[in-house]
Design a protein around this motif. Structure first.
Motif, PDB file in Angstrom:
ATOM      1  N   HIS A 150       0.836  -1.209   0.000  1.00  0.00           N
ATOM      2  CA  HIS A 150       0.000   0.000   0.000  1.00  0.00           C
ATOM      3  C   HIS A 150       0.869   1.257   0.000  1.00  0.00           C
ATOM      4  CE1 HIS A 150      -3.916  -1.880   0.759  1.00  0.00           C
ATOM      5  NE2 HIS A 150      -3.331  -2.680   1.637  1.00  0.00           N
ATOM      6  N   TRP A 151       1.939   1.214   0.794  1.00  0.00           N
ATOM      7  CA  TRP A 151       2.721   2.430   0.993  1.00  0.00           C
ATOM      8  C   TRP A 151       3.558   2.771  -0.236  1.00  0.00           C
ATOM      9  CZ3 TRP A 151       4.118   0.235   6.467  1.00  0.00           C
ATOM     10  CH2 TRP A 151       2.954   0.316   7.264  1.00  0.00           C
ATOM     11  N   VAL A 152       4.030   1.754  -0.933  1.00  0.00           N
ATOM     12  CA  VAL A 152       4.745   2.021  -2.185  1.00  0.00           C
ATOM     13  C   VAL A 152       3.772   2.627  -3.190  1.00  0.00           C
ATOM     14  CG1 VAL A 152       5.867   0.915  -4.163  1.00  0.00           C
ATOM     15  CG2 VAL A 152       6.549   0.287  -1.833  1.00  0.00           C
ATOM     16  N   ARG A 153       2.565   2.032  -3.266  1.00  0.00           N
ATOM     17  CA  ARG A 153       1.547   2.562  -4.205  1.00  0.00           C
ATOM     18  C   ARG A 153       1.143   3.986  -3.866  1.00  0.00           C
ATOM     19  NH1 ARG A 153      -2.100  -1.160  -7.012  1.00  0.00           N
ATOM     20  NH2 ARG A 153      -0.740  -2.878  -7.549  1.00  0.00           N
ATOM     21  N   ALA A 154       1.199   4.321  -2.578  1.00  0.00           N
ATOM     22  CA  ALA A 154       0.828   5.689  -2.168  1.00  0.00           C
ATOM     23  C   ALA A 154       1.957   6.678  -2.431  1.00  0.00           C
ATOM     24  CB  ALA A 154       0.448   5.699  -0.694  1.00  0.00           C
ATOM     25  N   GLY A 155       3.112   6.176  -2.895  1.00  0.00           N
ATOM     26  CA  GLY A 155       4.208   7.075  -3.267  1.00  0.00           C
ATOM     27  C   GLY A 155       5.267   7.275  -2.196  1.00  0.00           C
ATOM     28  N   HIS A 156       5.200   6.494  -1.115  1.00  0.00           N
ATOM     29  CA  HIS A 156       6.239   6.617  -0.086  1.00  0.00           C
ATOM     30  C   HIS A 156       7.513   5.900  -0.554  1.00  0.00           C
ATOM     31  CE1 HIS A 156       3.328   8.329   2.595  1.00  0.00           C
ATOM     32  NE2 HIS A 156       2.540   7.268   2.492  1.00  0.00           N
ATOM     33  N   GLU A 157       8.623   6.341   0.007  1.00  0.00           N
ATOM     34  CA  GLU A 157       9.896   5.651  -0.262  1.00  0.00           C
ATOM     35  C   GLU A 157      10.044   4.548   0.774  1.00  0.00           C
ATOM     36  OE1 GLU A 157      13.770   7.664  -1.050  1.00  0.00           O
ATOM     37  OE2 GLU A 157      12.485   9.408  -0.726  1.00  0.00           O
ATOM     38  N   VAL A 158      10.294   3.331   0.336  1.00  0.00           N
ATOM     39  CA  VAL A 158      10.307   2.201   1.264  1.00  0.00           C
ATOM     40  C   VAL A 158      11.628   1.438   1.155  1.00  0.00           C
ATOM     41  CG1 VAL A 158       9.198  -0.016   1.783  1.00  0.00           C
ATOM     42  CG2 VAL A 158       7.792   1.974   1.249  1.00  0.00           C
ATOM     43  N   ALA A 159      12.248   1.191   2.316  1.00  0.00           N
ATOM     44  CA  ALA A 159      13.445   0.338   2.370  1.00  0.00           C
ATOM     45  C   ALA A 159      13.074  -0.947   3.095  1.00  0.00           C
ATOM     46  CB  ALA A 159      14.565   1.049   3.117  1.00  0.00           C
ATOM     47  N   ILE A 160      13.331  -2.070   2.442  1.00  0.00           N
ATOM     48  CA  ILE A 160      13.007  -3.371   3.026  1.00  0.00           C
ATOM     49  C   ILE A 160      14.280  -3.939   3.651  1.00  0.00           C
ATOM     50  CG2 ILE A 160      12.258  -5.736   2.523  1.00  0.00           C
ATOM     51  CD1 ILE A 160      10.034  -3.708   2.116  1.00  0.00           C
ATOM     52  N   GLY A 161      14.253  -4.074   4.963  1.00  0.00           N
ATOM     53  CA  GLY A 161      15.432  -4.590   5.678  1.00  0.00           C
ATOM     54  C   GLY A 161      15.188  -5.991   6.182  1.00  0.00           C
ATOM     55  N   GLY A 162      16.014  -6.932   5.744  1.00  0.00           N
ATOM     56  CA  GLY A 162      15.849  -8.305   6.206  1.00  0.00           C
ATOM     57  C   GLY A 162      17.173  -8.873   6.661  1.00  0.00           C
ATOM     58  N   ARG A 163      17.091  -9.903   7.511  1.00  0.00           N
ATOM     59  CA  ARG A 163      18.344 -10.569   7.904  1.00  0.00           C
ATOM     60  C   ARG A 163      18.853 -11.427   6.754  1.00  0.00           C
ATOM     61  NH1 ARG A 163      16.276 -14.974  12.424  1.00  0.00           N
ATOM     62  NH2 ARG A 163      14.641 -15.910  11.155  1.00  0.00           N
ATOM     63  N   ASP A 164      17.955 -11.768   5.828  1.00  0.00           N
ATOM     64  CA  ASP A 164      18.350 -12.535   4.645  1.00  0.00           C
ATOM     65  C   ASP A 164      18.299 -11.590   3.434  1.00  0.00           C
ATOM     66  OD1 ASP A 164      18.288 -14.017   2.290  1.00  0.00           O
ATOM     67  OD2 ASP A 164      17.243 -15.715   3.227  1.00  0.00           O
ATOM     68  N   PRO A 165      19.464 -11.196   2.908  1.00  0.00           N
ATOM     69  CA  PRO A 165      19.480 -10.209   1.827  1.00  0.00           C
ATOM     70  C   PRO A 165      18.739 -10.674   0.575  1.00  0.00           C
ATOM     71  CG  PRO A 165      21.731 -10.829   2.492  1.00  0.00           C
ATOM     72  CD  PRO A 165      20.787 -11.626   3.331  1.00  0.00           C
ATOM     73  N   HIS A 166      18.716 -12.002   0.322  1.00  0.00           N
ATOM     74  CA  HIS A 166      17.995 -12.491  -0.880  1.00  0.00           C
ATOM     75  C   HIS A 166      16.502 -12.222  -0.736  1.00  0.00           C
ATOM     76  CE1 HIS A 166      21.631 -14.309  -2.253  1.00  0.00           C
ATOM     77  NE2 HIS A 166      21.751 -14.962  -1.114  1.00  0.00           N
ATOM     78  N   ARG A 167      15.969 -12.507   0.472  1.00  0.00           N
ATOM     79  CA  ARG A 167      14.527 -12.267   0.681  1.00  0.00           C
ATOM     80  C   ARG A 167      14.210 -10.786   0.599  1.00  0.00           C
ATOM     81  NH1 ARG A 167      12.847 -16.753   5.282  1.00  0.00           N
ATOM     82  NH2 ARG A 167      13.418 -18.466   3.937  1.00  0.00           N
ATOM     83  N   ALA A 168      15.091  -9.955   1.128  1.00  0.00           N
ATOM     84  CA  ALA A 168      14.855  -8.500   1.057  1.00  0.00           C
ATOM     85  C   ALA A 168      14.853  -8.047  -0.400  1.00  0.00           C
ATOM     86  CB  ALA A 168      15.921  -7.765   1.864  1.00  0.00           C
ATOM     87  N   ARG A 169      15.785  -8.553  -1.183  1.00  0.00           N
ATOM     88  CA  ARG A 169      15.842  -8.162  -2.614  1.00  0.00           C
ATOM     89  C   ARG A 169      14.601  -8.643  -3.353  1.00  0.00           C
ATOM     90  NH1 ARG A 169      21.476  -8.834  -2.315  1.00  0.00           N
ATOM     91  NH2 ARG A 169      21.380 -10.997  -2.979  1.00  0.00           N
TER      92      ARG A 169
END
Ligand SMILES: NC(=O)c1ccc[n+]([C@@H]2O[C@H](COP(=O)([O-])OP(=O)(O)OC[C@H]3O[C@@H](n4cnc5c(N)ncnc54)[C@H](OP(=O)(O)O)[C@@H]3O)[C@@H](O)[C@H]2O)c1
Length: 216
Positions: free
Chosen positions: A18-37
């Motif tokens: 929802h937040w990406v669609r609303a135009g916010h900038e989003v950083a996805i942080g995960g302990r597993d970089p593949h899942r975050a990507r």
């Protein structure tokens, strides 16, 4: 708004969409970089993959989309990266038999606040299943879903109210963070009734007009 998401699972994806669609900038942080990507790619738009620490410090808001217990552990480890941020907690401390794991102690939200004392914790989005949060928008019988929020910092509550509206829902003030325990207990009650009893929780409360006596 800039939003860091801690976690790459179901709630991270449902809400960040929802937040990406609303135009916010989003950083996805995960302990597993593949899942975050992978999640950042699925979200598209401005979403980018980062580590947990970078996501914590990325924006005004950090969503803790982590299991109960892990949230505290991760927040304590990230320390000052969360300083001054709105830390949005959607966790449900619900255990076997739909028990409330925090019974007779601080709520999950208060534990998160103790682990990250320089952040401003807001509790929200814990009362519905991820598939409800994936709806665009979550509307039932023509009525947008109401989302109760608890928190102590007015600027943080204002940000979360905006993020609730961006999901197509209606924010409702449910008081200070010391009332988050009530939202968590409500989730344990609802989940037990839905899953354990097949009961329709929506049918258990009268309309507002009847809240304090016969409806007018
Ligand atoms: N799912 C729902 O319907 C729903 C609804 C309302 C509230 N909630 C609450 O939302 C929170 C997240 O639920 P979810 O369904 O999104 O869970 P999930 O799909 O299992 O995702 C959990 C995420 O947390 C990460 N994680 C777990 N332990 C960690 C640790 N020690 N350090 C760093 N990262 C860790 C996982 O990383 P890995 O992928 O590397 O394991 C994963 O990215 C929970 O507190 C849940 O109670 C869920």
């Amino acid at each position: 708004m800039r939003i860091g998401v801690l976690g790459t699972g179901n709630m991270a994806e449902a809400l960040a969409t929802h937040w990406v669609r609303a135009g916010h900038e989003v950083a996805i942080g995960g302990r597993d970089p593949h899942r975050a990507r992978r999640l950042a790619r699925r979200l598209g738009g401005t979403a980018r993959a980062t580590g947990l620490r970078e996501a914590a410090g990325f924006g005004q808001v950090a969503l803790a989309a982590l299991p109960y217990g892990a949230g505290e552990e991760v927040a304590a480890r990230l320390g000052t990266a969360l300083s001054g941020r709105t830390l949005l907690d959607c966790s449900n401390p619900v255990g076997p038999g739909f028990s409330l794991l925090t019974a007779r102690g601080p709520s999950a939200a208060e534990r998160l606040a103790s682990a990250a004392p320089e952040a401003h914790v807001v509790k929200a989005f814990n009362l519905c299943h991820e598939d409800v949060w994936r709806m665009r928008p979550p509307v039932f019988d023509g009525r947008p879903l109401s989302v109760p929020l608890c928190g102590d910092d007015e600027a943080s509550l204002a940000r979360v109210r905006e993020l609730v509206r961006d999901t197509g829902c209606h924010p409702v003030s449910a008081g200070a963070l010391d009332r988050a325990a009530l939202l968590e207990a409500t989730a344990a009650l609802f989940i037990g009734l839905w899953v354990g009893e097949g009961a329709d929780v929506q049918a258990m409360a009268p309309p507002l007009a009847w809240a304090s006596g016969p409806g007018r």
